[in-house]
Design a protein around this motif. Structure first.
Motif, PDB file in Angstrom:
ATOM      1  N   ALA A  28      31.676  25.197  81.276  1.00  0.00           N
ATOM      2  CA  ALA A  28      32.302  25.619  82.528  1.00  0.00           C
ATOM      3  C   ALA A  28      33.786  25.282  82.556  1.00  0.00           C
ATOM      4  CB  ALA A  28      31.596  24.972  83.713  1.00  0.00           C
ATOM      5  N   TYR A  29      34.183  24.183  81.897  1.00  0.00           N
ATOM      6  CA  TYR A  29      35.579  23.769  81.896  1.00  0.00           C
ATOM      7  C   TYR A  29      36.360  24.321  80.709  1.00  0.00           C
ATOM      8  CZ  TYR A  29      34.528  20.473  85.661  1.00  0.00           C
ATOM      9  OH  TYR A  29      34.166  19.913  86.858  1.00  0.00           O
ATOM     10  N   ASP A  30      35.774  25.233  79.948  1.00  0.00           N
ATOM     11  CA  ASP A  30      36.501  25.911  78.875  1.00  0.00           C
ATOM     12  C   ASP A  30      37.339  27.008  79.511  1.00  0.00           C
ATOM     13  OD1 ASP A  30      35.559  27.215  75.595  1.00  0.00           O
ATOM     14  OD2 ASP A  30      37.443  27.328  76.691  1.00  0.00           O
ATOM     15  N   VAL A  31      38.621  26.753  79.682  1.00  0.00           N
ATOM     16  CA  VAL A  31      39.467  27.671  80.445  1.00  0.00           C
ATOM     17  C   VAL A  31      39.774  28.953  79.681  1.00  0.00           C
ATOM     18  CG1 VAL A  31      40.503  25.802  81.758  1.00  0.00           C
ATOM     19  CG2 VAL A  31      41.574  26.525  79.615  1.00  0.00           C
ATOM     20  N   VAL A  32      39.502  28.982  78.394  1.00  0.00           N
ATOM     21  CA  VAL A  32      39.695  30.212  77.634  1.00  0.00           C
ATOM     22  C   VAL A  32      38.508  31.144  77.843  1.00  0.00           C
ATOM     23  CG1 VAL A  32      39.954  31.188  75.315  1.00  0.00           C
ATOM     24  CG2 VAL A  32      41.159  29.089  75.926  1.00  0.00           C
ATOM     25  N   ALA A  33      37.309  30.595  77.756  1.00  0.00           N
ATOM     26  CA  ALA A  33      36.105  31.404  77.947  1.00  0.00           C
ATOM     27  C   ALA A  33      35.882  31.756  79.409  1.00  0.00           C
ATOM     28  CB  ALA A  33      34.884  30.664  77.398  1.00  0.00           C
ATOM     29  N   TYR A  34      36.294  30.853  80.317  1.00  0.00           N
ATOM     30  CA  TYR A  34      36.085  31.069  81.750  1.00  0.00           C
ATOM     31  C   TYR A  34      37.404  30.847  82.487  1.00  0.00           C
ATOM     32  CZ  TYR A  34      31.150  30.752  80.563  1.00  0.00           C
ATOM     33  OH  TYR A  34      29.910  30.965  80.002  1.00  0.00           O
ATOM     34  N   PRO A  35      38.337  31.788  82.373  1.00  0.00           N
ATOM     35  CA  PRO A  35      39.636  31.596  83.025  1.00  0.00           C
ATOM     36  C   PRO A  35      39.538  31.423  84.531  1.00  0.00           C
ATOM     37  CG  PRO A  35      39.358  33.875  82.243  1.00  0.00           C
ATOM     38  CD  PRO A  35      38.246  33.075  81.649  1.00  0.00           C
ATOM     39  N   GLU A  36      38.472  31.960  85.136  1.00  0.00           N
ATOM     40  CA  GLU A  36      38.324  31.814  86.579  1.00  0.00           C
ATOM     41  C   GLU A  36      38.020  30.380  86.993  1.00  0.00           C
ATOM     42  OE1 GLU A  36      34.257  33.279  85.034  1.00  0.00           O
ATOM     43  OE2 GLU A  36      36.383  33.521  84.573  1.00  0.00           O
ATOM     44  N   ASN A  37      37.627  29.520  86.028  1.00  0.00           N
ATOM     45  CA  ASN A  37      37.309  28.120  86.328  1.00  0.00           C
ATOM     46  C   ASN A  37      38.463  27.179  86.027  1.00  0.00           C
ATOM     47  OD1 ASN A  37      34.783  28.983  87.036  1.00  0.00           O
ATOM     48  ND2 ASN A  37      33.794  28.333  85.141  1.00  0.00           N
ATOM     49  N   LYS A  38      39.644  27.726  85.784  1.00  0.00           N
ATOM     50  CA  LYS A  38      40.755  26.872  85.390  1.00  0.00           C
ATOM     51  C   LYS A  38      41.102  25.844  86.459  1.00  0.00           C
ATOM     52  CE  LYS A  38      45.438  26.854  83.509  1.00  0.00           C
ATOM     53  NZ  LYS A  38      46.586  27.659  83.021  1.00  0.00           N
ATOM     54  N   ALA A  39      41.046  26.234  87.717  1.00  0.00           N
ATOM     55  CA  ALA A  39      41.384  25.297  88.799  1.00  0.00           C
ATOM     56  C   ALA A  39      40.470  24.082  88.772  1.00  0.00           C
ATOM     57  CB  ALA A  39      41.296  26.008  90.148  1.00  0.00           C
ATOM     58  N   ALA A  40      39.181  24.308  88.564  1.00  0.00           N
ATOM     59  CA  ALA A  40      38.231  23.190  88.510  1.00  0.00           C
ATOM     60  C   ALA A  40      38.485  22.329  87.275  1.00  0.00           C
ATOM     61  CB  ALA A  40      36.799  23.721  88.496  1.00  0.00           C
ATOM     62  N   MET A  63      53.149  14.768  82.166  1.00  0.00           N
ATOM     63  CA  MET A  63      52.180  15.555  81.409  1.00  0.00           C
ATOM     64  C   MET A  63      51.913  16.907  82.065  1.00  0.00           C
ATOM     65  SD  MET A  63      49.339  12.772  80.190  1.00  0.00           S
ATOM     66  CE  MET A  63      49.798  11.416  79.106  1.00  0.00           C
ATOM     67  N   THR A  64      51.696  17.922  81.233  1.00  0.00           N
ATOM     68  CA  THR A  64      51.280  19.243  81.685  1.00  0.00           C
ATOM     69  C   THR A  64      49.928  19.571  81.068  1.00  0.00           C
ATOM     70  OG1 THR A  64      52.478  20.283  79.870  1.00  0.00           O
ATOM     71  CG2 THR A  64      53.639  20.068  81.969  1.00  0.00           C
ATOM     72  N   PHE A  65      49.202  20.470  81.727  1.00  0.00           N
ATOM     73  CA  PHE A  65      47.855  20.783  81.273  1.00  0.00           C
ATOM     74  C   PHE A  65      47.883  21.411  79.878  1.00  0.00           C
ATOM     75  CE2 PHE A  65      44.096  23.592  81.049  1.00  0.00           C
ATOM     76  CZ  PHE A  65      43.107  22.634  81.238  1.00  0.00           C
ATOM     77  N   PRO A  66      47.145  20.849  78.919  1.00  0.00           N
ATOM     78  CA  PRO A  66      47.158  21.338  77.534  1.00  0.00           C
ATOM     79  C   PRO A  66      46.138  22.457  77.314  1.00  0.00           C
ATOM     80  CG  PRO A  66      45.860  19.340  77.640  1.00  0.00           C
ATOM     81  CD  PRO A  66      46.315  19.641  79.058  1.00  0.00           C
ATOM     82  N   VAL A  67      46.540  23.700  77.493  1.00  0.00           N
ATOM     83  CA  VAL A  67      45.622  24.826  77.336  1.00  0.00           C
ATOM     84  C   VAL A  67      45.076  24.838  75.906  1.00  0.00           C
ATOM     85  CG1 VAL A  67      45.383  27.330  77.428  1.00  0.00           C
ATOM     86  CG2 VAL A  67      46.868  26.147  79.063  1.00  0.00           C
ATOM     87  N   PRO A  68      43.761  24.855  75.732  1.00  0.00           N
ATOM     88  CA  PRO A  68      43.188  24.853  74.375  1.00  0.00           C
ATOM     89  C   PRO A  68      43.436  26.166  73.654  1.00  0.00           C
ATOM     90  CG  PRO A  68      41.464  25.150  75.991  1.00  0.00           C
ATOM     91  CD  PRO A  68      42.718  24.859  76.766  1.00  0.00           C
ATOM     92  N   GLY A  69      43.226  26.146  72.359  1.00  0.00           N
ATOM     93  CA  GLY A  69      43.424  27.332  71.555  1.00  0.00           C
ATOM     94  C   GLY A  69      42.279  28.307  71.700  1.00  0.00           C
ATOM     95  N   PRO A  70      42.390  29.467  71.057  1.00  0.00           N
ATOM     96  CA  PRO A  70      41.335  30.488  71.147  1.00  0.00           C
ATOM     97  C   PRO A  70      40.039  30.017  70.509  1.00  0.00           C
ATOM     98  CG  PRO A  70      42.922  31.050  69.449  1.00  0.00           C
ATOM     99  CD  PRO A  70      43.494  29.874  70.169  1.00  0.00           C
ATOM    100  N   VAL A  71      38.962  30.603  70.973  1.00  0.00           N
ATOM    101  CA  VAL A  71      37.650  30.266  70.452  1.00  0.00           C
ATOM    102  C   VAL A  71      37.471  30.875  69.064  1.00  0.00           C
ATOM    103  CG1 VAL A  71      35.166  30.445  70.852  1.00  0.00           C
ATOM    104  CG2 VAL A  71      36.735  30.169  72.771  1.00  0.00           C
ATOM    105  N   LYS A  72      36.876  30.109  68.167  1.00  0.00           N
ATOM    106  CA  LYS A  72      36.594  30.593  66.818  1.00  0.00           C
ATOM    107  C   LYS A  72      35.093  30.525  66.580  1.00  0.00           C
ATOM    108  CE  LYS A  72      41.030  28.848  65.125  1.00  0.00           C
ATOM    109  NZ  LYS A  72      41.702  27.920  64.179  1.00  0.00           N
ATOM    110  N   PRO A  73      34.357  31.516  67.081  1.00  0.00           N
ATOM    111  CA  PRO A  73      32.904  31.481  66.945  1.00  0.00           C
ATOM    112  C   PRO A  73      32.467  31.674  65.503  1.00  0.00           C
ATOM    113  CG  PRO A  73      33.607  33.566  67.855  1.00  0.00           C
ATOM    114  CD  PRO A  73      34.825  32.715  67.785  1.00  0.00           C
ATOM    115  N   ALA A  74      31.235  31.264  65.232  1.00  0.00           N
ATOM    116  CA  ALA A  74      30.690  31.417  63.890  1.00  0.00           C
ATOM    117  C   ALA A  74      30.519  32.891  63.565  1.00  0.00           C
ATOM    118  CB  ALA A  74      29.347  30.696  63.792  1.00  0.00           C
ATOM    119  N   ASN A  75      30.668  33.211  62.290  1.00  0.00           N
ATOM    120  CA  ASN A  75      30.547  34.605  61.868  1.00  0.00           C
ATOM    121  C   ASN A  75      29.160  35.173  62.132  1.00  0.00           C
ATOM    122  OD1 ASN A  75      33.191  34.744  61.003  1.00  0.00           O
ATOM    123  ND2 ASN A  75      32.710  34.046  58.931  1.00  0.00           N
TER     124      ASN A  75
END
Length: 787
Positions: free
Chosen positions: A261-273, A299-311
């Motif tokens: 839920a706190y993965d802001v890349v996969a769920y940008p709508e949950n960034k505030a939380a 400090m500023t919020f450290p946006v994580p990198g893109p998701v790298k799912p398994a092939n």
């Protein structure tokens, strides 16, 4: 010989004295008085008898009873603790710590995907920066190094909150969480909690706090299939944990509370939380004096990198797996951590043939027309979903071109306007609520509205201050509801929403299947133009309700879940009559007109009786076609998104066309998929129970309305129902109305009529005499239709 006188019986005691070995009251026979003249024996003072407890006093325990009960409970607890401590041993590591694969299946039992590759790399505590360790403690257990193995007070508090309906709350220390992760499991049972309690106490005596913290960091789940903090550092920031900054470490620590839920890349709508949780962690570090306040403030919020799912999750497989996981968690079938232990065999409702047909249709009608050398084609995204109206089963889903290349599922995301595909819900609400126009005419397919461009919306008290523009600023003048639907006239539907009541329109949309918390689903006239951001799957569910004659049930994506041969209980599906059959079927009748001769004629390529609606988001950022046959409801959306920044982009020039609209690529994709999905099954006609038009449909004239009067009049009494299984009009060859862009040729016409959320709401107006037939007082401006 004694000188004392002798008694006749030979006793030597003086007269009147009782024997020493007898009680005083035994000196004389019972009931006999002593002889006259003889002194009576003195009685020893005795205790007064306590009065017997009577009535309600018998119900109150004495202090002896209370003390005895407390001592008994204490002995039981002490005995139970000793017995538990002796009987429960620290077991070997849980075999499920090396998680199994979850297997995802089509409805026919064939395999869709497996997601069992565990991403874990154990490290020593010394390899974890001290600031990262402190971040974890601030997030999960700030008193870890000073507390006991278990926090009994917190456990009772968590249990009490759960029992009193305040939600499930954690009461576990880091030691307990580590025991659950490594030695036991995630099952919420009393036996497991008892074992966790005693194992935690023993482990705390046998291992140091550093050893326990190290084990906890190596076994915790952080989302993105990352087990352990080293794997999490790689998954989110592409670096070893030793190189993670304090701000990044605080974000990783935040994930422990809600990994996905706190993965802001996969769920940008949950960034505030997620940001709020990140701030909580850092503020806790400052409070515990683990972090300097000045450093924290910088400090500023450290946006994580893109998701790298398994092939192994490439193509559509990853989208399906993620959608199924969200479905299981969202419906409280399995929680995220339990699902992450793997070993589940999950049968979906997806049908392999239909799934393949949807993928092929998108490829043929959209992706094959993109060109690597065309800049706009980089932004093209497609989402699609298909539901069987009879049972709510999701039979096909298209999330994107490839999960390993585009991680966000375009079928389930909720951040694009739905445009004019929302307009049918306004008409459905009008029929369901027996609504009338402001001048008293019942709203039917034949009711005439004023389609003048930028016509001021009139409310019961006069102008509302809202005057939406039609597509390309085209005016239509007097126009029936059915024709206004064909041409997607904004001025008509904004007024209709006001006539029905925006709150009623909103409630009808929710009843049909649109989530009530959908962004911009606000009760204002602009709701009619589709500014809400429902997902493709949400819209499919709502249109499936119309296809089912107004009966609604939540969509179903999973039909069976089993583990170790035992089935997991699935919730039942509740079906109710969301709107009347008349309301749903009358809406279907005008949507058939859209396909037969309106903006959606390309959908006729399915070769089946069909109903549908086109739609375009503001600034052409998305183009939609939502439609259904009696036995299949499907929605297709083409979206624009910058592949680098993730920002929404207009689709101008994409696929080599000046514009993309709902009547082009989306409707063509819908037609190819629907025809293939239903191939081999007999075509079904719509069996409709529609509301008939009345004779009272014309606009009022100036002669029939006094100045300042709203012109309300009584509708004529005519039959309201008509049962039909025939098309609402004779099918004609596909045609293009001059000035429209939603044509079957792919959107190359002279104009357009289906924008919905595009231009409405921000052009303003000065009073009630603009674009209408009646004068009225000035009104206040309503919210803009733009988001």
């Amino acid at each position: 010989m004694s000188d004392e006188p002798q008694q006749q019986n030979g006793d030597t005691d003086p007269p009147g004295w009782a024997p020493r070995d007898l009680p005083a009251d035994a000196a004389a026979p019972a009931g006999e008085d002593p002889p006259a003249g003889e002194p009576t024996a003195p009685k020893k003072p005795g205790k007064a008898k306590r009065p017997k407890r009577t009535g309600w006093r018998r119900l109150i325990p004495t202090w002896r009873m209370v003390l005895g009960g407390v001592l008994l409970i204490a002995l039981i607890l002490i005995g139970g603790f000793i017995a538990g401590y002796q009987l429960v041993d620290i077991p070997a590591a849980n075999a499920k710590a090396t998680a199994q694969s979850n297997v995802y299946l089509y409805a026919d039992g064939t395999v869709i995907a497996r997601d069992g590759d565990i991403n874990r790399e154990n490290i020593r505590l010394a390899q974890v920066p001290r600031t990262v360790r402190h971040a974890v403690l601030a997030a999960e257990d700030r008193d870890f190094y000073s507390e006991r193995a278990v926090d009994v007070k917190a456990m009772f508090r968590a249990g009490w909150n759960t029992l009193t309906g305040k939600g499930k709350q954690g009461g576990s220390t880091i030691t307990q969480q580590y025991v659950k992760n490594y030695y036991l499991g995630q099952e919420q049972t009393v036996v497991r909690k008892i074992k966790e309690f005693f194992i935690s106490i023993k482990l705390n005596r046998e291992q140091s706090k550093d050893q326990i913290l190290e084990g906890y960091l190596n076994t915790s789940y952080f989302g993105r299939n990352a087990y352990g903090i080293q794997a999490a550092a790689q998954a989110y920031y592409g670096k070893d944990v030793g190189d993670v900054t304090t701000a990044q470490g605080a974000y990783l620590a935040s994930l422990l509370n809600a990994p996905s839920a706190y993965d802001v890349v996969a769920y940008p709508e949950n960034k505030a939380a997620a940001v709020a949780r990140w701030n909580y962690v850092l503020d806790g570090m400052v409070k515990e004096k683990w972090l300097d306040p000045a450093e924290r403030a910088a400090m500023t919020f450290p946006v994580p990198g893109p998701v790298k799912p398994a092939n192994s999750l490439s193509g559509q497989r990853g989208y399906i797996v993620k959608a199924v996981e969200d479905y299981l968690v969202g419906n409280d079938i399995l929680d995220e951590k339990t699902l992450a232990t793997r070993g589940y065999r999950i049968t979906t409702t997806l049908q392999r043939e239909k799934q393949n047909a949807l993928v092929e249709a998108v490829e043929d009608k959209v992706m094959s027309k993109t060109d690597d050398d065309r800049e706009a084609d980089r932004d093209v995204r497609v989402g699609g979903a298909s539901i069987d109206p009879a049972n709510g089963h999701v039979v096909a889903m298209y999330g994107g071109i490839d999960y390993t290349r585009q991680y966000v599922n375009n079928a389930t995301r909720r951040d694009y306007q739905v445009g004019s595909t929302f307009k049918p819900f306004v008409f459905t609400s009008a029929v369901a609520n027996d609504s009338t126009t402001q001048d008293g005419r019942r709203i039917t397919p034949g009711t005439i509205y004023d389609g003048t461009n930028k016509r001021m919306v009139e409310g019961p008290d006069g102008p509302t201050g809202y005057d939406p523009a039609n597509e390309d600023d085209r005016s239509y003048g007097p126009i029936t509801v059915s024709t206004a639907t064909d041409k997607s006239v904004n001025a008509v539907y904004a007024q209709m929403a006001e006539d029905v009541g925006p709150e009623k329109v909103r409630q009808t949309a929710v009843d049909l299947g649109i989530p009530k918390d959908t962004s911009d689903l606000t009760p204002t006239p602009s709701i009619a133009l589709g500014v809400a951001t429902a997902s493709v799957l949400d819209m499919t569910e709502a249109y499936a309700t119309l296809a089912a004659h107004g009966k609604h049930g939540a969509h179903v994506l999973v039909s069976k879940v089993a583990k170790d041969g035992e089935d997991v209980t699935l919730p039942g599906r509740t079906v109710k009559q969301a709107v009347s059959r008349e309301a749903a079927d009358t809406t279907t009748s005008i949507l058939r007109s859209v396909v037969e001769g309106g903006t959606g004629t390309a959908a006729r390529g399915a070769g089946r009786p069909a109903a549908g609606k086109t739609g375009t988001a503001e600034e052409d950022r998305a183009a939609w076609f939502a439609g259904y046959t009696p036995d299949l409801a499907t929605v297709i959306a083409v979206m624009g998104q910058d592949p680098d920044t993730g920002a929404q982009k207009s689709l101008y020039g994409a696929l080599g066309l000046p514009r993309i609209n709902g009547g082009g690529a989306p409707a063509e994709t819908w037609a190819q998929y629907t025809g293939a999905a239903l191939k081999g099954t007999p075509a079904q006609n719509f069996d409709l129970d529609v509301e008939e038009d009345t004779d009272d449909t014309a606009l009022p004239t100036a002669d029939s309305t006094a100045p300042g009067d709203t012109g309300r009049r009584t509708p004529s009494a005519t039959p309201r129902h008509n049962r039909t299984t025939t098309p609402s009009r004779t099918p004609a060859a596909p045609r293009t109305t001059p000035g429209t862009t939603d044509n079957p040729a792919g959107g190359t016409g002279d104009g357009g009529t289906d924008t919905g959320g595009g231009d409405g709401g921000d052009t303003g107006g000065d009073g009630g005499d603009i674009g209408g037939f009646l004068d009225g007082p000035k009104g206040t401006r309503a919210p803009s239709a733009r988001p």
